[in-house]
Design a protein around this motif. Structure first.
Motif, PDB file in Angstrom:
ATOM      1  N   CYS A 155      -2.399 -17.309  -5.751  1.00  0.00           N
ATOM      2  CA  CYS A 155      -1.114 -16.605  -5.714  1.00  0.00           C
ATOM      3  C   CYS A 155      -0.408 -16.718  -4.368  1.00  0.00           C
ATOM      4  N   GLN A 156       0.916 -16.775  -4.437  1.00  0.00           N
ATOM      5  CA  GLN A 156       1.722 -16.812  -3.223  1.00  0.00           C
ATOM      6  C   GLN A 156       1.418 -15.617  -2.339  1.00  0.00           C
ATOM      7  N   ASN A 157       1.244 -14.465  -2.947  1.00  0.00           N
ATOM      8  CA  ASN A 157       0.842 -13.248  -2.233  1.00  0.00           C
ATOM      9  C   ASN A 157      -0.641 -13.022  -2.478  1.00  0.00           C
ATOM     10  N   PRO A 158      -1.492 -13.193  -1.462  1.00  0.00           N
ATOM     11  CA  PRO A 158      -2.935 -13.044  -1.673  1.00  0.00           C
ATOM     12  C   PRO A 158      -3.338 -11.676  -2.209  1.00  0.00           C
ATOM     13  N   ASP A 159      -2.489 -10.670  -2.014  1.00  0.00           N
ATOM     14  CA  ASP A 159      -2.797  -9.337  -2.551  1.00  0.00           C
ATOM     15  C   ASP A 159      -2.794  -9.333  -4.076  1.00  0.00           C
ATOM     16  N   ASP A 160      -2.218 -10.381  -4.689  1.00  0.00           N
ATOM     17  CA  ASP A 160      -2.164 -10.464  -6.153  1.00  0.00           C
ATOM     18  C   ASP A 160      -3.414 -11.110  -6.750  1.00  0.00           C
ATOM     19  N   ASN A 161      -4.307 -11.632  -5.914  1.00  0.00           N
ATOM     20  CA  ASN A 161      -5.446 -12.379  -6.443  1.00  0.00           C
ATOM     21  C   ASN A 161      -6.342 -11.537  -7.346  1.00  0.00           C
ATOM     22  N   GLN A 162      -6.547 -10.275  -6.996  1.00  0.00           N
ATOM     23  CA  GLN A 162      -7.387  -9.429  -7.833  1.00  0.00           C
ATOM     24  C   GLN A 162      -6.729  -9.137  -9.175  1.00  0.00           C
ATOM     25  N   ALA A 163      -5.417  -8.937  -9.167  1.00  0.00           N
ATOM     26  CA  ALA A 163      -4.694  -8.725 -10.426  1.00  0.00           C
ATOM     27  C   ALA A 163      -4.771  -9.981 -11.292  1.00  0.00           C
ATOM     28  N   PHE A 164      -4.699 -11.142 -10.657  1.00  0.00           N
ATOM     29  CA  PHE A 164      -4.860 -12.415 -11.373  1.00  0.00           C
ATOM     30  C   PHE A 164      -6.221 -12.459 -12.069  1.00  0.00           C
ATOM     31  N   TYR A 165      -7.266 -12.089 -11.338  1.00  0.00           N
ATOM     32  CA  TYR A 165      -8.617 -12.121 -11.919  1.00  0.00           C
ATOM     33  C   TYR A 165      -8.744 -11.116 -13.059  1.00  0.00           C
ATOM     34  N   GLN A 166      -8.197  -9.947 -12.888  1.00  0.00           N
ATOM     35  CA  GLN A 166      -8.287  -8.937 -13.945  1.00  0.00           C
ATOM     36  C   GLN A 166      -7.587  -9.387 -15.217  1.00  0.00           C
ATOM     37  N   ALA A 167      -6.560 -10.230 -15.057  1.00  0.00           N
ATOM     38  CA  ALA A 167      -5.801 -10.693 -16.236  1.00  0.00           C
ATOM     39  C   ALA A 167      -6.505 -11.811 -16.976  1.00  0.00           C
ATOM     40  N   VAL A 168      -7.143 -12.739 -16.248  1.00  0.00           N
ATOM     41  CA  VAL A 168      -7.701 -13.939 -16.910  1.00  0.00           C
ATOM     42  C   VAL A 168      -9.179 -14.183 -16.617  1.00  0.00           C
ATOM     43  N   GLU A 169      -9.742 -13.420 -15.663  1.00  0.00           N
ATOM     44  CA  GLU A 169     -11.158 -13.545 -15.289  1.00  0.00           C
ATOM     45  C   GLU A 169     -11.548 -14.961 -14.846  1.00  0.00           C
ATOM     46  N   MET A 170     -10.622 -15.619 -14.154  1.00  0.00           N
ATOM     47  CA  MET A 170     -10.944 -16.906 -13.541  1.00  0.00           C
ATOM     48  C   MET A 170     -11.364 -16.654 -12.098  1.00  0.00           C
ATOM     49  N   PRO A 171     -12.569 -17.091 -11.694  1.00  0.00           N
ATOM     50  CA  PRO A 171     -13.006 -16.887 -10.308  1.00  0.00           C
ATOM     51  C   PRO A 171     -12.041 -17.546  -9.322  1.00  0.00           C
ATOM     52  N   TRP A 172     -11.863 -16.907  -8.182  1.00  0.00           N
ATOM     53  CA  TRP A 172     -10.935 -17.453  -7.191  1.00  0.00           C
ATOM     54  C   TRP A 172     -11.599 -17.531  -5.817  1.00  0.00           C
ATOM     55  N   ALA A 173     -10.982 -18.323  -4.944  1.00  0.00           N
ATOM     56  CA  ALA A 173     -11.532 -18.562  -3.611  1.00  0.00           C
ATOM     57  C   ALA A 173     -10.440 -18.381  -2.572  1.00  0.00           C
ATOM     58  N   LEU A 174     -10.858 -18.123  -1.351  1.00  0.00           N
ATOM     59  CA  LEU A 174      -9.932 -18.025  -0.228  1.00  0.00           C
ATOM     60  C   LEU A 174     -10.018 -19.271   0.635  1.00  0.00           C
ATOM     61  N   ASP A 175      -8.859 -19.711   1.118  1.00  0.00           N
ATOM     62  CA  ASP A 175      -8.775 -20.870   2.009  1.00  0.00           C
ATOM     63  C   ASP A 175      -7.820 -20.538   3.151  1.00  0.00           C
ATOM     64  N   GLU A 176      -6.519 -20.631   2.889  1.00  0.00           N
ATOM     65  CA  GLU A 176      -5.532 -20.362   3.939  1.00  0.00           C
ATOM     66  C   GLU A 176      -5.690 -18.969   4.547  1.00  0.00           C
ATOM     67  N   SER A 177      -6.120 -18.010   3.751  1.00  0.00           N
ATOM     68  CA  SER A 177      -6.259 -16.639   4.261  1.00  0.00           C
ATOM     69  C   SER A 177      -7.201 -16.560   5.448  1.00  0.00           C
ATOM     70  N   LEU A 178      -8.189 -17.470   5.486  1.00  0.00           N
ATOM     71  CA  LEU A 178      -9.170 -17.447   6.575  1.00  0.00           C
ATOM     72  C   LEU A 178      -8.549 -17.848   7.909  1.00  0.00           C
ATOM     73  N   ASN A 179      -7.394 -18.532   7.855  1.00  0.00           N
ATOM     74  CA  ASN A 179      -6.785 -19.049   9.080  1.00  0.00           C
ATOM     75  C   ASN A 179      -6.106 -17.969   9.907  1.00  0.00           C
ATOM     76  N   SER A 180      -5.891 -16.811   9.329  1.00  0.00           N
ATOM     77  CA  SER A 180      -5.236 -15.726  10.055  1.00  0.00           C
ATOM     78  C   SER A 180      -6.142 -15.241  11.186  1.00  0.00           C
ATOM     79  N   SER A 181      -5.561 -15.030  12.354  1.00  0.00           N
ATOM     80  CA  SER A 181      -6.359 -14.619  13.514  1.00  0.00           C
ATOM     81  C   SER A 181      -7.016 -13.258  13.315  1.00  0.00           C
ATOM     82  N   ASP A 182      -6.466 -12.426  12.426  1.00  0.00           N
ATOM     83  CA  ASP A 182      -7.043 -11.103  12.205  1.00  0.00           C
ATOM     84  C   ASP A 182      -7.858 -11.020  10.911  1.00  0.00           C
TER      85      ASP A 182
END
Length: 357
Positions: free
Chosen positions: A227-254
């Protein structure tokens, strides 16, 4: 000098050099939704002595930044520019000369690619990557080039070796209809394959759900950053139960690891994250929560890919790394992958060299 005396003698840095390379790509490589046709970076080389022994090793430092083939700034990957890294290292090398090799780990930098490069240089000098297999362990990368017919993808999938059981597929690049068709076409040719989908935050929540709902979920290992907004990833999973992974999110300094519903893997790009110690801490934390950790390239040249292959064998031994990007390079860099031309240090542009005589 006895073996015990030599072990007590510090490994001392006697020469440090920094070179720059630029390699044209034989075909464009995807960086999210962008494309690059050239890869530039630095090669940091160190010579060190310990007793009567002398060692020389080189590492690639290539932040994933700069501009794409449309002259637009690359976004979503390295925060630092190649020029920033070059300037910081050029200023730092004289202070490291005649210091123990451990000083490479003590150097303070906020630039992840420099931090990773210095820690990798330390590991190489101390032989920590020696003796580890670099047998080809990679998940093939499948992506559709601009205006490329689906039949070309079919040919590449048909040509995959029988012992290939997973492939990575770039998605969120074309229309939903075409991409759904692409996934079904791949699985029609090789129904045994498990797919690692990479969306690079290219879908809205609604698009991600629509896309995933049309796929056989049992054939999907996970989808990276759906998802464009990573905060939506859990809602995505709840809707279709497709496992997801993080990539770009790890690049944030915080970024701090937090277990979330449906999170199944972290795609770790060392060049974008920092030192080997930082990688190991993240892997340890994620593994405690049952989350897979997979090392992935930042489109490094062959010198960087060889190091990633060795490093993956050490810190993620049960996972196949995502390093299938060298086929796009027109030349190798110091470490041969079998191309007809392998650039050596003398072929590169020397930026600085400091040495103790």
């Amino acid at each position: 000098m006895t073996t015990t005396q030599q072990q007590l003698t510090p490994l001392t840095l006697t020469q440090l050099s920094l070179h720059q390379f630029t390699i044209d790509l034989a075909k464009p490589l995807p960086v999210g939704k962008q494309r690059i046709e050239q890869r530039s970076g630095l090669v940091l080389t160190a010579t060190a002595i310990q007793g009567d022994n002398e060692y020389q090793v080189s590492v690639e430092i290539s932040p994933l930044s700069g501009t794409d083939n449309a002259k637009q700034s690359i976004t979503g990957f390295s925060q630092e520019s190649l020029e920033q890294v070059q300037q910081q290292l050029t200023a730092a090398l004289p202070s490291l000369l005649r210091q123990p090799a451990d000083a490479l780990l003590d150097f303070e930098t906020s630039l992840p690619s420099a931090s990773f490069g210095l820690s990798l240089l330390h590991a190489k000098l101390n032989g920590k990557l020696d003796g580890h297999s670099i047998a080809p362990r990679s998940v093939p990368l499948i992506y559709r080039a601009a205006d490329e017919p689906l039949s070309a993808i079919s040919e590449r999938v048909s040509a995959l070796a029988c012992n290939v059981h997973s492939v990575k597929v770039k998605v969120a690049q074309d229309s939903l209809e075409d991409e759904i068709k692409l996934i079904h076409q791949i699985l029609a040719i090789r129904p045994d394959l498990k797919l690692r989908l990479d969306a690079n935050r290219g879908f809205s929540l609604e698009q991600a759900i629509e896309f995933a709902a049309c796929l056989p979920i049992t054939s999907i290992e996970y989808i990276e950053e759906p998802c464009q907004n990573p905060d939506d990833n859990q809602a995505f999973y709840q809707a279709v139960e497709m496992p997801w992974a993080l990539d770009e999110s790890l690049n944030s300094s915080d970024y701090q690891f937090e277990m979330q519903t449906g999170l199944t893997a972290l795609i770790i790009k060392p060049m974008l994250l920092g030192s080997i110690e930082k990688l190991q801490q993240l892997i340890e934390t994620a593994t405690e929560h049952g989350v897979r950790c997979i090392l992935s390239s930042s489109l490094e040249a062959s010198l960087g890919i060889e190091a990633l292959s060795r490093l993956a064998t050490i810190i993620t031994p049960d996972e196949i790394p995502g390093i299938d990007t060298l086929s796009a390079f027109s030349q190798d860099l110091l470490a041969s992958s079998g191309k007809s031309l392998c650039l050596q240090l003398d072929d590169l542009s020397l930026i600085t060299c400091v040495k103790y005589t």
